[in-house]
Scaffold this motif. Structure first.
Motif, PDB file in Angstrom:
ATOM      1  N   VAL A 145       0.837  -1.272  -0.015  1.00 42.11           N
ATOM      2  CA  VAL A 145       0.006   0.027  -0.092  1.00 42.11           C
ATOM      3  C   VAL A 145       0.724   1.243   0.014  1.00 42.11           C
ATOM      4  O   VAL A 145       0.450   2.247  -0.665  1.00 42.11           O
ATOM      5  CB  VAL A 145      -0.994   0.045   1.229  1.00 42.11           C
ATOM      6  N   VAL A 146       2.013   1.149   0.850  1.00 40.19           N
ATOM      7  CA  VAL A 146       2.897   2.519   0.917  1.00 40.19           C
ATOM      8  C   VAL A 146       3.535   2.672  -0.540  1.00 40.19           C
ATOM      9  O   VAL A 146       3.494   3.823  -0.852  1.00 40.19           O
ATOM     10  CB  VAL A 146       3.962   2.526   1.946  1.00 40.19           C
ATOM     11  N   VAL A 147       4.002   1.654  -1.046  1.00 43.38           N
ATOM     12  CA  VAL A 147       4.844   1.767  -2.217  1.00 43.38           C
ATOM     13  C   VAL A 147       3.921   2.275  -3.414  1.00 43.38           C
ATOM     14  O   VAL A 147       4.227   3.232  -4.268  1.00 43.38           O
ATOM     15  CB  VAL A 147       5.363   0.508  -2.546  1.00 43.38           C
ATOM     16  N   ALA A 148       2.582   1.562  -3.314  1.00 37.92           N
ATOM     17  CA  ALA A 148       1.712   2.260  -4.546  1.00 37.92           C
ATOM     18  C   ALA A 148       1.208   3.512  -4.332  1.00 37.92           C
ATOM     19  O   ALA A 148       1.194   4.301  -5.358  1.00 37.92           O
ATOM     20  CB  ALA A 148       0.718   1.158  -4.486  1.00 37.92           C
ATOM     21  N   THR A 149       1.074   3.862  -3.048  1.00 37.18           N
ATOM     22  CA  THR A 149       0.730   5.269  -2.840  1.00 37.18           C
ATOM     23  C   THR A 149       1.591   6.306  -3.325  1.00 37.18           C
ATOM     24  O   THR A 149       1.473   7.334  -3.733  1.00 37.18           O
ATOM     25  CB  THR A 149       0.291   5.542  -1.432  1.00 37.18           C
ATOM     26  N   VAL A 150       2.946   5.923  -2.653  1.00 36.73           N
ATOM     27  CA  VAL A 150       4.089   6.997  -3.156  1.00 36.73           C
ATOM     28  C   VAL A 150       4.202   7.178  -4.895  1.00 36.73           C
ATOM     29  O   VAL A 150       4.241   8.254  -5.217  1.00 36.73           O
ATOM     30  CB  VAL A 150       5.238   6.446  -2.558  1.00 36.73           C
ATOM     31  N   LEU A 151       4.000   5.917  -5.409  1.00 31.91           N
ATOM     32  CA  LEU A 151       4.201   5.994  -6.954  1.00 31.91           C
ATOM     33  C   LEU A 151       3.094   6.626  -7.452  1.00 31.91           C
ATOM     34  O   LEU A 151       3.177   7.556  -8.492  1.00 31.91           O
ATOM     35  CB  LEU A 151       4.519   4.694  -7.511  1.00 31.91           C
ATOM     36  N   THR A 152       1.907   6.345  -6.942  1.00 33.43           N
ATOM     37  CA  THR A 152       0.556   7.087  -7.654  1.00 33.43           C
ATOM     38  C   THR A 152       0.878   8.712  -7.158  1.00 33.43           C
ATOM     39  O   THR A 152       0.335   9.495  -8.241  1.00 33.43           O
ATOM     40  CB  THR A 152      -0.645   6.398  -7.050  1.00 33.43           C
ATOM     41  N   GLY A 153       1.305   8.974  -6.200  1.00 31.10           N
ATOM     42  CA  GLY A 153       1.376  10.205  -5.761  1.00 31.10           C
ATOM     43  C   GLY A 153       2.428  11.312  -6.510  1.00 31.10           C
ATOM     44  O   GLY A 153       1.974  12.374  -6.727  1.00 31.10           O
ATOM     45  N   TYR A 154       3.340  10.358  -7.045  1.00 28.22           N
ATOM     46  CA  TYR A 154       4.337  11.075  -7.949  1.00 28.22           C
ATOM     47  C   TYR A 154       4.040  10.977  -9.419  1.00 28.22           C
ATOM     48  O   TYR A 154       4.898  11.084 -10.322  1.00 28.22           O
ATOM     49  CB  TYR A 154       5.718  10.455  -7.601  1.00 28.22           C
ATOM     50  N   LYS A 155       2.722  10.360  -9.623  1.00 33.34           N
ATOM     51  CA  LYS A 155       2.069  10.498 -10.984  1.00 33.34           C
ATOM     52  C   LYS A 155       2.924   9.354 -12.029  1.00 33.34           C
ATOM     53  O   LYS A 155       2.892   9.721 -13.159  1.00 33.34           O
ATOM     54  CB  LYS A 155       1.978  11.881 -11.590  1.00 33.34           C
ATOM     55  N   VAL A 156       3.447   8.462 -11.375  1.00 29.80           N
ATOM     56  CA  VAL A 156       4.206   7.692 -12.210  1.00 29.80           C
ATOM     57  C   VAL A 156       3.057   6.986 -13.198  1.00 29.80           C
ATOM     58  O   VAL A 156       2.437   6.154 -12.584  1.00 29.80           O
ATOM     59  CB  VAL A 156       5.175   6.778 -11.691  1.00 29.80           C
ATOM     60  N   GLY A 157       3.472   6.797 -14.391  1.00 29.28           N
ATOM     61  CA  GLY A 157       2.482   6.218 -15.479  1.00 29.28           C
ATOM     62  C   GLY A 157       1.126   6.889 -15.624  1.00 29.28           C
ATOM     63  O   GLY A 157       0.308   6.432 -16.352  1.00 29.28           O
ATOM     64  N   CYS A 158       1.274   7.999 -15.217  1.00 26.69           N
ATOM     65  CA  CYS A 158      -0.082   8.807 -15.349  1.00 26.69           C
ATOM     66  C   CYS A 158      -0.121   9.667 -16.762  1.00 26.69           C
ATOM     67  O   CYS A 158       0.858   9.755 -17.192  1.00 26.69           O
ATOM     68  CB  CYS A 158      -0.600   9.903 -14.165  1.00 26.69           C
ATOM     69  N   GLU A 159      -1.247   9.920 -17.483  1.00 28.04           N
ATOM     70  CA  GLU A 159      -1.250  10.630 -18.563  1.00 28.04           C
ATOM     71  C   GLU A 159      -0.451  12.026 -18.328  1.00 28.04           C
ATOM     72  O   GLU A 159       0.129  12.703 -19.349  1.00 28.04           O
ATOM     73  CB  GLU A 159      -2.727  11.121 -19.009  1.00 28.04           C
ATOM     74  N   ASP A 160      -0.925  12.710 -17.379  1.00 30.37           N
ATOM     75  CA  ASP A 160      -0.004  14.008 -17.063  1.00 30.37           C
ATOM     76  C   ASP A 160       1.291  13.856 -16.315  1.00 30.37           C
ATOM     77  O   ASP A 160       1.868  14.860 -15.855  1.00 30.37           O
ATOM     78  CB  ASP A 160      -1.090  15.018 -16.249  1.00 30.37           C
ATOM     79  N   SER A 161       1.853  12.695 -16.460  1.00 31.30           N
ATOM     80  CA  SER A 161       3.112  12.729 -15.752  1.00 31.30           C
ATOM     81  C   SER A 161       4.396  13.201 -16.325  1.00 31.30           C
ATOM     82  O   SER A 161       4.379  13.400 -17.627  1.00 31.30           O
ATOM     83  CB  SER A 161       3.363  11.097 -15.453  1.00 31.30           C
ATOM     84  N   ARG A 162       5.257  13.995 -15.685  1.00 28.06           N
ATOM     85  CA  ARG A 162       6.356  14.498 -15.986  1.00 28.06           C
ATOM     86  C   ARG A 162       7.655  13.815 -15.641  1.00 28.06           C
ATOM     87  O   ARG A 162       8.666  14.295 -15.747  1.00 28.06           O
ATOM     88  CB  ARG A 162       6.387  16.099 -15.647  1.00 28.06           C
ATOM     89  N   ILE A 163       7.401  12.528 -15.129  1.00 30.06           N
ATOM     90  CA  ILE A 163       8.652  12.110 -14.547  1.00 30.06           C
ATOM     91  C   ILE A 163       9.722  11.993 -15.657  1.00 30.06           C
ATOM     92  O   ILE A 163      10.934  12.001 -15.514  1.00 30.06           O
ATOM     93  CB  ILE A 163       8.238  10.693 -14.067  1.00 30.06           C
ATOM     94  N   SER A 164       9.345  11.406 -16.813  1.00 26.05           N
ATOM     95  CA  SER A 164      10.083  11.049 -17.896  1.00 26.05           C
ATOM     96  C   SER A 164      10.844  12.391 -18.259  1.00 26.05           C
ATOM     97  O   SER A 164      11.944  12.488 -19.085  1.00 26.05           O
ATOM     98  CB  SER A 164       9.337  10.403 -19.126  1.00 26.05           C
ATOM     99  N   ILE A 165      10.262  13.687 -18.065  1.00 26.46           N
ATOM    100  CA  ILE A 165      11.112  14.800 -18.332  1.00 26.46           C
ATOM    101  C   ILE A 165      11.932  15.361 -17.290  1.00 26.46           C
ATOM    102  O   ILE A 165      13.016  15.775 -17.641  1.00 26.46           O
ATOM    103  CB  ILE A 165       9.961  15.910 -19.107  1.00 26.46           C
ATOM    104  N   VAL A 166      11.289  15.542 -16.277  1.00 23.08           N
ATOM    105  CA  VAL A 166      12.105  16.334 -15.108  1.00 23.08           C
ATOM    106  C   VAL A 166      12.583  15.316 -14.299  1.00 23.08           C
ATOM    107  O   VAL A 166      13.244  15.680 -13.340  1.00 23.08           O
ATOM    108  CB  VAL A 166      11.126  17.349 -14.278  1.00 23.08           C
ATOM    109  N   GLY A 167      12.658  13.950 -14.428  1.00 26.93           N
ATOM    110  CA  GLY A 167      13.300  13.064 -13.435  1.00 26.93           C
ATOM    111  C   GLY A 167      14.291  12.487 -14.104  1.00 26.93           C
ATOM    112  O   GLY A 167      15.436  13.000 -13.975  1.00 26.93           O
ATOM    113  N   TRP A 168      14.364  11.335 -14.890  1.00 25.53           N
ATOM    114  CA  TRP A 168      15.159  10.650 -15.275  1.00 25.53           C
ATOM    115  C   TRP A 168      16.021  11.540 -16.375  1.00 25.53           C
ATOM    116  O   TRP A 168      17.343  11.287 -16.389  1.00 25.53           O
ATOM    117  CB  TRP A 168      14.610   9.089 -16.084  1.00 25.53           C
ATOM    118  N   ASN A 169      15.311  12.169 -17.276  1.00 28.55           N
ATOM    119  CA  ASN A 169      16.202  12.887 -17.960  1.00 28.55           C
ATOM    120  C   ASN A 169      17.281  14.035 -17.288  1.00 28.55           C
ATOM    121  O   ASN A 169      18.179  14.371 -17.811  1.00 28.55           O
ATOM    122  CB  ASN A 169      15.399  13.899 -19.146  1.00 28.55           C
TER     123      ASN A 169
END
Length: 472
Positions: free
Chosen positions: A291-315
């Motif tokens: 529950v905690v891991v899923a909540t954290v990942l969801t809170g950071y919008k990982v895999g969401c349509e409006d996620s910017r993780i691929s732009i402001v995170g890994w890159n």
């Protein structure tokens, strides 16, 4: 009895560890999940995993309207402080610029985006193995309280997906009703226009005739939203879309089904609260970790349509920080409603940078290619992170002139100096709209402020209408 059942029980007794799972699942993560689930954009990867704050979904709190947001429909002259719950949460979850960000909304007819990620990754590769392993663990260890806990978490996931889908369908239903009203208004206008043309042809000129008013609901409006943290977001959307999508909460297509899902959600939450406290220690650890891991990942919008993780995170690990983000991205809120997030055009930014920076000629090392950035992208290269020490500039280097290049420090300063005056100049407001902004308190009555705003508006219009050589 299975031989490993006694092993797990003795291990739990030897550790002496106790988990206050009741406080964890009822107190932590409620606000974050309200903001994440309420924007109606579940994760394609982790949207089918249990989350903290399940009572937020069962209590329908994620649809409540939030305060602190103001929408100014400049074209219609309307100001409202009531925004739809999903819209305010969606704005809150985005990393917008203070004044430069722009969101264009459009209604797309036909089939929506393909959700193959949700089916293949979210269900087959993530949800099914994870829930299957938890169920298998509780069955093999004869932990029936743990089994009840896992089943309750599964039910809460189904309830959450159903309620989110109903709200998305409600937004589409509101849009369809607004589209029908606009179409009816257009049909009435066409008939009235035909009758007016016939009467005008037969009229002798004795009676003064007024043409029918053209409906404006199909036109695009100029609007801005001031968020809780004083960011000003430009909204471009058809006029008929403002009320049903942005200010009114979705009209649920199946109220009975929606209420039944909420009741089931409350029952599942109650079972989850009781069962997780009575479950075996290994089941508690696995459930809480999931529950905690899923909540954290969801809170950071990982895999969401409006996620910017691929732009402001890994890159960001592979390149230097972006000084001026000019990226354009799209996201689908529902199968019919699509948002395009961007910033005001590069022409606007060049106007600001040209007015706030000094010529680069004769600046020594500042004119070298390694020390300047292109104002069209305002981005550092990867080579700046590890390049060797550069040589001293020669006279040939200092005499070179780099067009469209400004020093890095000046570009950063120009980006920070962008204020609401620049935004209002970009919106190209008419005198009537300027009066509205003054009445709303968005434009100060200071003569100095208004004079600077007028100069920026004239400069922006000149750059828009002038020759291409002035802005190249």
């Amino acid at each position: 009895m299975y031989p490993w059942h006694e092993t797990f029980r003795s291990w739990a007794e030897d550790t002496g560890l106790h988990i206050d799972a009741l406080g964890l699942i009822t107190l932590f993560g409620a606000e974050e999940m309200d903001r994440s689930i309420g924007r109606l954009m579940p994760s394609s990867y982790f949207g089918y995993l249990p989350l903290l704050g399940a009572f937020v979904v069962a209590g329908n709190r994620f649809t409540e309207k939030k305060t602190g947001y103001v929408m100014y429909n400049i074209s219609a002259g309307i100001m409202t402080t009531e925004l739809a719950g999903w819209f305010s949460r969606w704005l809150q979850a985005q990393d917008f610029h203070a004044v430069r960000s722009k969101v264009s909304w459009e209604v797309v007819e036909g089939p929506g985006p393909r959700r193959w990620k949700e089916l293949f990754i979210g269900i087959l590769l993530v949800a099914l193995p994870v829930h299957g392993m938890l169920l298998t663990l509780t069955l093999l260890t004869a932990d029936w309280w743990g089994f009840s806990n896992v089943v309750a978490m599964l039910v809460s996931v189904v309830v959450r997906c159903a309620l989110v889908a109903e709200n998305q369908a409600g937004i589409d239903a509101n849009i369809e009703v607004a589209q029908k009203e606009v179409q009816e208004a257009l049909d009435k206008y066409k008939k009235a226009k035909e009758q007016f043309d016939k009467r005008r042809q037969n009229d002798t000129g004795e009676n003064e005739m007024k043409p029918p008013a053209v409906p404006k609901d199909h036109e695009w409006v100029k609007a801005i939203v001031v968020t809780q943290d004083s960011k000003v977001i430009t909204i471009d959307a058809p006029a008929y879309l403002v009320r049903p999508a942005f200010t009114a909460n979705p009209h649920i297509p199946s109220p009975g089904f929606y209420l039944t899902c909420r009741v089931i959600g409350w029952i599942a939450f109650a079972v989850h609260v009781i069962a997780i406290g009575m479950a075996a220690l290994h089941t508690q650890i696995c459930s809480v970790a999931l529950v905690v891991v899923a909540t954290v990942l969801t809170g950071y919008k990982v895999g969401c349509e409006d996620s910017r993780i691929s732009i402001v995170g890994w890159n960001e690990l592979r390149r230097a920080p972006v000084v001026d983000n000019d990226e354009r991205w799209e996201c689908w809120l529902t199968p019919k409603l699509k948002a395009t997030v961007s910033s005001h055009s590069s022409l606007d930014k060049q106007a600001t940078l040209q007015s706030n920076t000094m010529p680069t000629r004769g600046r020594g090392n500042a004119t070298r290619v390694q020390d300047v950035i292109d104002t069209n992208k305002v981005r550092l290269s990867w080579s700046r992170l590890w390049r060797p020490r550069r040589k001293k500039a020669t006279s040939t280097d200092t005499d070179l002139e780099q067009p469209n290049m400004v020093p890095l420090k000046e570009a950063r300063a120009a980006t920070k100096r962008i204020r609401r005056q620049d935004l209002y100049a970009w919106l190209d407001l008419t005198p009537e709209e300027d009066e509205l902004m003054v009445a709303w308190g968005l434009i100060p009555r200071s003569r100095e402020w208004q004079e600077e705003y007028r100069q920026k508006k004239e400069e922006y219009r000149r750059l828009q209408t002038g020759p291409a050589s002035q802005i190249s």
